[in-house]
Design an enzyme around this catalytic site. Sequence first.
Site, PDB file in Angstrom:
ATOM      1  N   GLY A  10      23.805   9.421 -71.146  1.00  0.00           N
ATOM      2  CA  GLY A  10      24.008  10.849 -70.959  1.00  0.00           C
ATOM      3  C   GLY A  10      25.306  11.324 -71.594  1.00  0.00           C
ATOM      4  O   GLY A  10      26.157  10.526 -71.999  1.00  0.00           O
ATOM      5  N   THR A 101      28.510  19.742 -58.787  1.00  0.00           N
ATOM      6  CA  THR A 101      28.294  20.970 -59.557  1.00  0.00           C
ATOM      7  C   THR A 101      28.742  22.223 -58.819  1.00  0.00           C
ATOM      8  O   THR A 101      28.785  22.250 -57.577  1.00  0.00           O
ATOM      9  CB  THR A 101      26.787  21.089 -59.875  1.00  0.00           C
ATOM     10  OG1 THR A 101      26.515  22.348 -60.498  1.00  0.00           O
ATOM     11  CG2 THR A 101      25.945  20.999 -58.621  1.00  0.00           C
ATOM     12  N   TYR A 125      18.087  22.478 -57.314  1.00  0.00           N
ATOM     13  CA  TYR A 125      19.070  21.581 -57.917  1.00  0.00           C
ATOM     14  C   TYR A 125      20.343  21.552 -57.086  1.00  0.00           C
ATOM     15  O   TYR A 125      20.878  20.474 -56.760  1.00  0.00           O
ATOM     16  CB  TYR A 125      19.367  22.034 -59.345  1.00  0.00           C
ATOM     17  CG  TYR A 125      20.525  21.320 -59.991  1.00  0.00           C
ATOM     18  CD1 TYR A 125      20.409  20.000 -60.409  1.00  0.00           C
ATOM     19  CD2 TYR A 125      21.746  21.974 -60.185  1.00  0.00           C
ATOM     20  CE1 TYR A 125      21.483  19.341 -61.005  1.00  0.00           C
ATOM     21  CE2 TYR A 125      22.818  21.324 -60.785  1.00  0.00           C
ATOM     22  CZ  TYR A 125      22.679  20.009 -61.183  1.00  0.00           C
ATOM     23  OH  TYR A 125      23.738  19.363 -61.770  1.00  0.00           O
TER      24      TYR A 125
END
Length: 283
Positions: A10, A101, A125
């Site tokens: 990633g 996040t 999410y």
Amino acid sequence: MRWLITGAGGMLAGDVLDRLTRTGEPVLALGRAELDVRDRRAVREFVAAYRPGAVINCAGWTAVDDAETHEAEALAVNGHAVRWLAEACEGAGARLLQVSTDYVFDGAAAGPYGEDDPTGPLNAYGRTKLVGELAALDHGQYVVRTAWLYGARGTNFVRTMIRLAGERPSVDVVDDQRGQPTWAADLAGSLVGLARADLPPGVYHATSAGETSWHGFAREIFALLGADPERVRPVPTGDFPRPARRPANSVLACRKGEPIRHWREALHAAWPVLVGSRQCNVA
């Protein structure tokens, strides 16, 4: 220190690996084929055998819109797997850094969100990432929230804008969502620094300083390309309906740990890496 990076391949994992490789310390970066973090037994046995000093978890379900219809699958990676890693690290005496996040917040605050502000995710999410945060904290580990991440690897906003600048006469970009564009290489440095620091477990924010809108970010990208920033047209979020709601305010206050430089300074520093030999017709 011995390091373990999950989610190899990633964007962020690649930058973390680059940084650690330069130190000469032992580091192992594993993708799902080598270690499926959803497998509790596999995680426990691997961490116990490898005995890392620090684990940086870059594995995660990052397809925000797809999570709306695949929340259980996203939860398995963003939530349950974090608990398995946190358990294993606690048992092995390792420090886990769980990357999270801005989407754990609802975006309704008037100012930046602090590390201890109440959460309230708007989408699946964000909900799954919040489960992961709580799992890490339950086992005395570290949560590092970031936002608007971009880098040289994978698909991200900067690379998309570079491509569109060469394909379209104008680009519509939302101007009513605010946040902090953060270069993955800068975040990698913050993660490694936190893993070494004498700081207590808990929640930390790691985003670039300053703030802008997606529209303002896109204009800066066009300017760096030598393209006319006026080709970037401001539009409201309502013009781009998406399955997952996005917070209007994604600005995080970094009140703990070391601050990251201003987003515009970082973008300019990252530019040669981001563009490389890419040819782009911006006329």
